[in-house]
Design an enzyme around this catalytic site. Structure first.
Site, PDB file in Angstrom:
ATOM      1  N   CYS A  85       4.642  -2.488 -48.987  1.00 53.97           N
ATOM      2  CA  CYS A  85       5.102  -3.505 -48.034  1.00 53.97           C
ATOM      3  C   CYS A  85       5.993  -4.557 -48.698  1.00 53.97           C
ATOM      4  CB  CYS A  85       3.905  -4.221 -47.408  1.00 53.97           C
ATOM      5  SG  CYS A  85       2.616  -3.142 -46.793  1.00 53.97           S
ATOM      6  N   HIS A 103       0.642  -8.423 -42.989  1.00 59.51           N
ATOM      7  CA  HIS A 103       0.880  -7.107 -42.371  1.00 59.51           C
ATOM      8  C   HIS A 103      -0.471  -6.562 -41.930  1.00 59.51           C
ATOM      9  CE1 HIS A 103       1.988  -3.115 -41.433  1.00 59.51           C
ATOM     10  NE2 HIS A 103       1.642  -2.562 -42.566  1.00 59.51           N
ATOM     11  N   GLU A 134      -2.375 -19.181 -22.103  1.00 59.50           N
ATOM     12  CA  GLU A 134      -2.498 -20.401 -22.913  1.00 59.50           C
ATOM     13  C   GLU A 134      -2.255 -20.167 -24.397  1.00 59.50           C
ATOM     14  OE1 GLU A 134      -2.591 -23.342 -21.915  1.00 59.50           O
ATOM     15  OE2 GLU A 134      -3.411 -24.606 -23.526  1.00 59.50           O
TER      16      GLU A 134
HETATM   17  C1  LIG Z   1      -3.237   3.997 -44.904  1.00 60.93           C
HETATM   18  S1  LIG Z   1      -1.761   4.069 -45.817  1.00 60.93           S
HETATM   19  C2  LIG Z   1      -0.954   2.600 -45.247  1.00 60.93           C
HETATM   20  C3  LIG Z   1       0.364   2.380 -45.993  1.00 60.93           C
HETATM   21  O1  LIG Z   1       1.214   3.488 -45.846  1.00 60.93           O
HETATM   22  C4  LIG Z   1       1.096   1.140 -45.459  1.00 60.93           C
HETATM   23  O2  LIG Z   1       1.352   1.292 -44.059  1.00 60.93           O
HETATM   24  C5  LIG Z   1       0.359  -0.139 -45.676  1.00 60.93           C
HETATM   25  O3  LIG Z   1       0.200  -0.911 -44.750  1.00 60.93           O
HETATM   26  C6  LIG Z   1      -0.194  -0.493 -47.009  1.00 60.93           C
HETATM   27  O4  LIG Z   1       0.648  -0.035 -48.027  1.00 60.93           O
HETATM   28  P1  LIG Z   1       0.184  -0.353 -49.549  1.00 60.93           P
HETATM   29  O5  LIG Z   1       1.288   0.203 -50.385  1.00 60.93           O
HETATM   30  O6  LIG Z   1      -1.143   0.339 -49.753  1.00 60.93           O
HETATM   31  O7  LIG Z   1       0.051  -1.869 -49.677  1.00 60.93           O
HETATM   32 ZN   LIG Z   2       1.336  -0.561 -42.943  1.00 58.40          ZN
END
Ligand SMILES: CSC[C@@H](O)[C@@H](O)C(=O)COP(=O)(O)O
Ligand SMILES: [Zn+2]
Length: 239
Positions: A85, A103, A134
């Site tokens: 991410c 996220h 609200e």
């Molecule tokens: C269950 S795998 C989820 C990942 O592909 C991704 O979508 C996520 O949100 C986390 O990624 P990460 O690299 O483990 O921090």
């Molecule tokens: Zn993700």
């Protein structure tokens, strides 16, 4: 030296704060099965979780620390890789001057992207819209959160009860990092949004500080769950 970047007795130190937030978010179903995550920009540095780990079990020493301007890692835990991410967190920091980005893999977020995709709540399948609830007042315009009126009279601060909340939806990709281009485009196209939904995947939401990112994430998840229940009852999200 590198370890001193993540050692502090202060619970609000970003290394401690990210671990505590992920423990809490795990109980909401936001960061289960290694999905989801939190990144905090603090001073000159960005604190990032490792990839593929149980986010609720992280310790401060698991975290990566990147120097924001140079993008160089000042701390890289052995064996681990930085979260996939990371490019998306950086997009919120760079394009919105955010200080925290969350996220989630919230099922409510996924469900509203599926209902929108089916076109059953309005013509635009790439935007989640809801009005006259609200909790909309818990959402800022663009992650600013202040109450002033910006120069040029453009309203900033939080949305009002009679404002319609609109959150753009981007299509999921095979790999998290491949979402950067479309996420950045959505941030550019929607200057007032503080979040982007990823179809069949989850949500990215940011704020000027951790508290704003967290409270906006809570407000959005509340609205997503309410929207799903409203849909079940045959009620329209936008009056
Ligand atoms: C269950 S795998 C989820 C990942 O592909 C991704 O979508 C996520 O949100 C986390 O990624 P990460 O690299 O483990 O921090
Ligand atoms: Zn993700």
């Amino acid at each position: 030296m590198a370890d001193s970047l993540v050692h502090s007795s202060d619970p609000l130190h970003p290394a401690n704060h990210i671990c505590e937030l992920c423990r809490k978010f795990y109980t909401f179903g936001w960061v289960t099965g290694t999905g989801g995550g939190v990144s905090i920009r603090h001073g000159d540095n960005v604190f990032i979780a490792p990839s593929g780990v149980q986010k609720e079990l992280m310790q401060p020493t698991d975290l990566f620390v990147m120097e924001y301007e140079s993008k160089k890692y000042l701390r890289r835990p052995p064996v681990l890789k930085p979260s996939a991410c990371t490019p998306l967190f950086m997009a919120a920091f760079e394009k919105r001057n955010a200080r925290c980005c969350i996220h989630t893999h919230s099922q409510w977020a996924v469900l509203v992207t599926l209902i929108s995709e089916a076109g059953q709540q309005g013509a635009d399948r790439n935007v989640f819209s809801i009005s006259e609830i609200e909790q909309i007042k818990g959402i800022s315009r663009g992650g600013a959160g202040s109450d002033e009126i910006a120069e040029g009279g453009r309203k900033i601060g939080n949305l009002g009860y009679f404002d319609t909340l609109r959150i753009p939806i981007i299509e999921n990709m095979a790999h998290e990092e491949d979402l950067r281009e479309t996420l950045e485009a959505a941030i550019e196209e929607w200057p007032e949004t503080c979040a982007v939904l990823v179809r069949r995947h989850g949500l990215y939401v940011w704020g000027k500080d951790v508290a704003q990112a967290k409270t906006q994430c809570e407000s959005l998840d509340y609205l997503f769950q309410l929207a799903v229940e409203m849909h079940r009852l045959g009620l329209k999200w936008v009056k």
